[in-house]
Every structure is written in C-alpha cells, then in structure tokens.
Motif scaffolding. Structure first.
Motif, mmCIF file in Angstrom:
data_model
loop_
_atom_site.group_PDB
_atom_site.id
_atom_site.type_symbol
_atom_site.label_atom_id
_atom_site.label_comp_id
_atom_site.label_asym_id
_atom_site.label_seq_id
_atom_site.Cartn_x
_atom_site.Cartn_y
_atom_site.Cartn_z
ATOM 1 N N THR A 177 26.230 51.434 93.892
ATOM 2 C CA THR A 177 27.215 52.399 93.399
ATOM 3 C C THR A 177 26.692 53.178 92.206
ATOM 4 N N ALA A 178 25.708 52.652 91.486
ATOM 5 C CA ALA A 178 25.130 53.296 90.291
ATOM 6 C C ALA A 178 26.208 53.707 89.297
ATOM 7 N N LEU A 228 25.245 62.001 99.593
ATOM 8 C CA LEU A 228 24.466 60.974 100.273
ATOM 9 C C LEU A 228 25.379 59.878 100.804
ATOM 10 N N PHE A 229 26.633 59.907 100.359
ATOM 11 C CA PHE A 229 27.640 58.948 100.795
ATOM 12 C C PHE A 229 28.654 59.657 101.676
ATOM 13 N N HIS A 230 29.503 58.889 102.328
ATOM 14 C CA HIS A 230 30.515 59.452 103.210
ATOM 15 C C HIS A 230 31.594 60.119 102.365
ATOM 16 N N LEU A 231 31.373 61.367 102.014
ATOM 17 C CA LEU A 231 32.213 62.181 101.139
ATOM 18 C C LEU A 231 32.212 61.628 99.712
ATOM 19 N N HIS A 234 33.322 57.497 96.082
ATOM 20 C CA HIS A 234 32.657 57.806 97.346
ATOM 21 C C HIS A 234 32.797 56.670 98.347
ATOM 22 N N GLY A 235 32.521 57.005 99.593
ATOM 23 C CA GLY A 235 32.481 56.008 100.654
ATOM 24 C C GLY A 235 31.107 55.368 100.710
#
Length: 123
Positions: free
Chosen positions: A95-96, A47-50, A79-80
C-alpha cells in the motif's frame, strides 16, 4: 469513512501501511495519514484497480515535517488491488502508506464521491 451532507454515507474496512500505529509524519515512515482530509483527484489509469487521491499533506503536515527537516511525503490514495500483471515492489507494504480496499469497494467509492468529498481516516 465517507461523510456526506447528512453525515456518514458509508464505512469501509481498509488496509493501511505496514506501520498502522499513529499518524503519517514523514515520507517513507510506512504510516497512513489519520484525520480529516478531502478527496482531491481521481486516477482511472492507476497501477491499482482505480484510485482516488487524498489531500495529504495539509498545511499542518507540511509544517511539522519541515520543522523536523524532513519531507511529509504525498501521493496518498484510496485504491483497489494491483492491476493484473503488476507486481508490487514491496510485498510487506504494497500500500506504501495508501488506503487499500477491495476492487468492488473502490468501484463503489469512485462512483459515489466527487472531488472535495470529506474523508475521515482512523486506524
């Protein structure tokens, strides 16, 4: 920080969970794991950029949480930012407990490391 065979390969500034003080102990505590782990998986469809996975929880993390009758949590990634159109559910801690870097930095990290690469995480 990413370690290579000859020491530190590169250091990156990073964003951590909303409670960055102290090592992650339990699922939902808002903390990011601290210490030595390894890159253990890759997710090009995040769900994030890589994203690349961190080997949390390790045996010690699991044992501590179980002794307290709690879950250590898991699915910790570097992650991005969120992909376009993805709205993080928790604006305070999107960021969880993961480790957030810029999209450009995750592209560099993703290309630079293989599964099994050591990673040292310190707030």
């Amino acid at each position: 920080m990413l370690d290579g065979a000859e020491g530190v390969v590169r250091r990156f500034p990073m964003g951590l969970g909303f409670a960055p003080e102290g090592h992650k102990q339990f699922e939902g505590d808002g903390r990011t794991p601290e210490g030595s782990y390894v890159i253990d998986r890759r997710n090009p469809n995040s769900l994030f950029h890589l994203s690349i996975g961190i080997s949390y929880p390790n045996e010690a993390d699991i044992a501590y949480a179980r002794a307290q009758g709690r879950s250590p949590g898991g699915d910790i990634f570097v992650h991005g930012g969120p992909r376009p159109g993805i709205d993080p559910t928790d604006k305070r801690d999107w960021t969880a407990g993961c480790i957030a870097v810029t999209d450009r930095e995750i592209e560099d990290i993703y290309a630079m490391v293989n599964d099994g690469t050591p990673i040292n995480i310190y707030a």
